[in-house]
Design an enzyme around this catalytic site. Sequence first.
Site, PDB file in Angstrom:
ATOM      1  N   THR A 225       0.796  -1.230   0.000  1.00  0.00           N
ATOM      2  CA  THR A 225       0.000   0.000   0.000  1.00  0.00           C
ATOM      3  C   THR A 225       0.833   1.286   0.000  1.00  0.00           C
ATOM      4  O   THR A 225       0.664   2.139  -0.877  1.00  0.00           O
ATOM      5  CB  THR A 225      -0.943  -0.012   1.212  1.00  0.00           C
TER       6      THR A 225
HETATM    7  P1  AMP Z   1      -1.626  -3.157   3.618  1.00  0.00           P
HETATM    8  O1  AMP Z   1      -2.717  -4.080   3.246  1.00  0.00           O
HETATM    9  O2  AMP Z   1      -0.930  -3.607   4.866  1.00  0.00           O
HETATM   10  O3  AMP Z   1      -0.643  -2.897   2.517  1.00  0.00           O
HETATM   11  O4  AMP Z   1      -2.276  -1.729   3.985  1.00  0.00           O
HETATM   12  C1  AMP Z   1      -3.659  -1.454   3.888  1.00  0.00           C
HETATM   13  C2  AMP Z   1      -4.113  -0.779   5.139  1.00  0.00           C
HETATM   14  O5  AMP Z   1      -3.473   0.481   5.267  1.00  0.00           O
HETATM   15  C3  AMP Z   1      -5.616  -0.482   5.137  1.00  0.00           C
HETATM   16  O6  AMP Z   1      -6.269  -1.364   6.017  1.00  0.00           O
HETATM   17  C4  AMP Z   1      -5.715   0.944   5.635  1.00  0.00           C
HETATM   18  O7  AMP Z   1      -6.574   1.037   6.746  1.00  0.00           O
HETATM   19  C5  AMP Z   1      -4.302   1.325   6.016  1.00  0.00           C
HETATM   20  N1  AMP Z   1      -4.019   2.710   5.681  1.00  0.00           N
HETATM   21  C6  AMP Z   1      -4.268   3.344   4.534  1.00  0.00           C
HETATM   22  N2  AMP Z   1      -3.906   4.636   4.561  1.00  0.00           N
HETATM   23  C7  AMP Z   1      -3.380   4.830   5.775  1.00  0.00           C
HETATM   24  C8  AMP Z   1      -2.820   5.962   6.432  1.00  0.00           C
HETATM   25  N3  AMP Z   1      -2.734   7.143   5.811  1.00  0.00           N
HETATM   26  N4  AMP Z   1      -2.363   5.768   7.672  1.00  0.00           N
HETATM   27  C9  AMP Z   1      -2.435   4.572   8.277  1.00  0.00           C
HETATM   28  N5  AMP Z   1      -2.962   3.475   7.722  1.00  0.00           N
HETATM   29  C10 AMP Z   1      -3.433   3.604   6.487  1.00  0.00           C
HETATM   30 ZN    ZN Z   2      -3.107  -1.466  -0.551  1.00  0.00          ZN
HETATM   31 ZN    ZN Z   3      -3.735  -4.890   1.975  1.00  0.00          ZN
END
Ligand code: AMP
Ligand code: ZN
Ligand code: ZN
Length: 411
Positions: free
Chosen positions: A71
């Site tokens: 992400t």
């Molecule tokens: P991942 O699947 O670990 O790559 O990341 C996805 C997660 O990142 C989602 O569940 C979001 O809630 C979280 N996320 C997205 N944007 C942000 C942000 N600005 N700060 C913290 N967490 C975030």
């Molecule tokens: Zn993502």
């Molecule tokens: Zn994810």
Amino acid sequence: ITLLLLVLLAPAFSSQAQTKPIKDLRPTVILISLDGFRYDYLAKYQSPNLNSLARNGVRARWLIPSFPTKTYPNHYTIATGLYPAHHGIVENEIYDQQFDAVFNLSKREEVQNGRWWLGEPIWVTAEKQNQRAASVFFPGTEAEIAGKRPSYWKLYDAKVSNADRVDTILGWLDVPSVRRPTFLSLYFSDTDDAGHHFGPDSTGTAHAVAELDEAIGKLIGGLRAREIFAQVNLIIVSDHGMATVGAGHVILLDSLFDTRLAERIFWTPEIVSIFPRAGNEITIYSSLRRHLPAHARVYRKSEIPERFHYRDSPRLPPLLVLPDEGWVLMNREGLAAMNASVNGPAKGRHGYDNQLRSMRAIFIAHGQAFKRGKVVAPFANIQIYNIMTRILGLRPAPNDGDFAVAQKVLK
Ligand code: AMP
Ligand code: ZN
Ligand code: ZN
């Protein structure tokens, strides 16, 4: 009774009545990220609003994410036009030797510290050149980068409803033109959350797609009410796709080398970073070369495939272990925690090779600047920054994109 009805309905009417046409809109971009929206969801699940935008605007057959398909690295690539190695957000979890500090999503003080965020994101380019930026979430918008932040921004709060996020964006468009942002970002996590929890091929994910589509519908409705729908440039992207996790596809990595020889290990199941203690890199590497099963590979920094454009960062670990699609790398603690967790093991994951079909993302664009009724060949997400600067009339900062690709989607 009539009076009572009028009183009850009054708030609804008055908010409608306040919606005035916007007559003096400058070229405007709303960048919308649908986290983890895999490219095939558009055809596979019900998403009438997204499909209508794609039909009447321009869409890529798919958007190629950058490696690693996580992400933070991908959002910041979309914002800067730089590969993760060049913008510094090389993973969701990062160690920097110079700072001797660790960055990850839950360390809010580090996420908000501009020292991690290299390059120039689109909102900084806009602010530097006297336009205003506004953000209802987007990785990086909570930090001051190169001395700038969006004029309007919010601390990330996953609990804010999709409807409220859309209303905030519409509210910012309603401010007088001198203070009105020309770049706005909007972020939704529904498809990522559902994809992890239920898997990409599930009714749970179908439901998440429908909910996001409804939020997009609400945004379109709000733009129409302001008579700016045809003008505003909507760019709808995702950061990566989602792979199905295979049953029993677990590699217990901590039994394949002596973890005490490492100073630090990031146990991300799809991409394990190993920082060996001084003098132990070769020992760990040889051990993994000998013991890793067929479904995973270990790379020294210099061996990372060129096509990942990933070697070029001082923040990379000396050793990287990558599993095949749908496989996870774990240590015993991680495995025990996963099995004990109330939600059970994730059914969907991402972070794998960015050329995999399952990691493909979306690109849909609609508005004054974009071609209409066109489907273009897949392109990499480093191209989006140039598309946005061109629309906004901004001088782009140096980036990894190529204007020839931006040209294919613009009128
Ligand atoms: P991942 O699947 O670990 O790559 O990341 C996805 C997660 O990142 C989602 O569940 C979001 O809630 C979280 N996320 C997205 N944007 C942000 C942000 N600005 N700060 C913290 N967490 C975030
Ligand atoms: Zn993502
Ligand atoms: Zn994810």
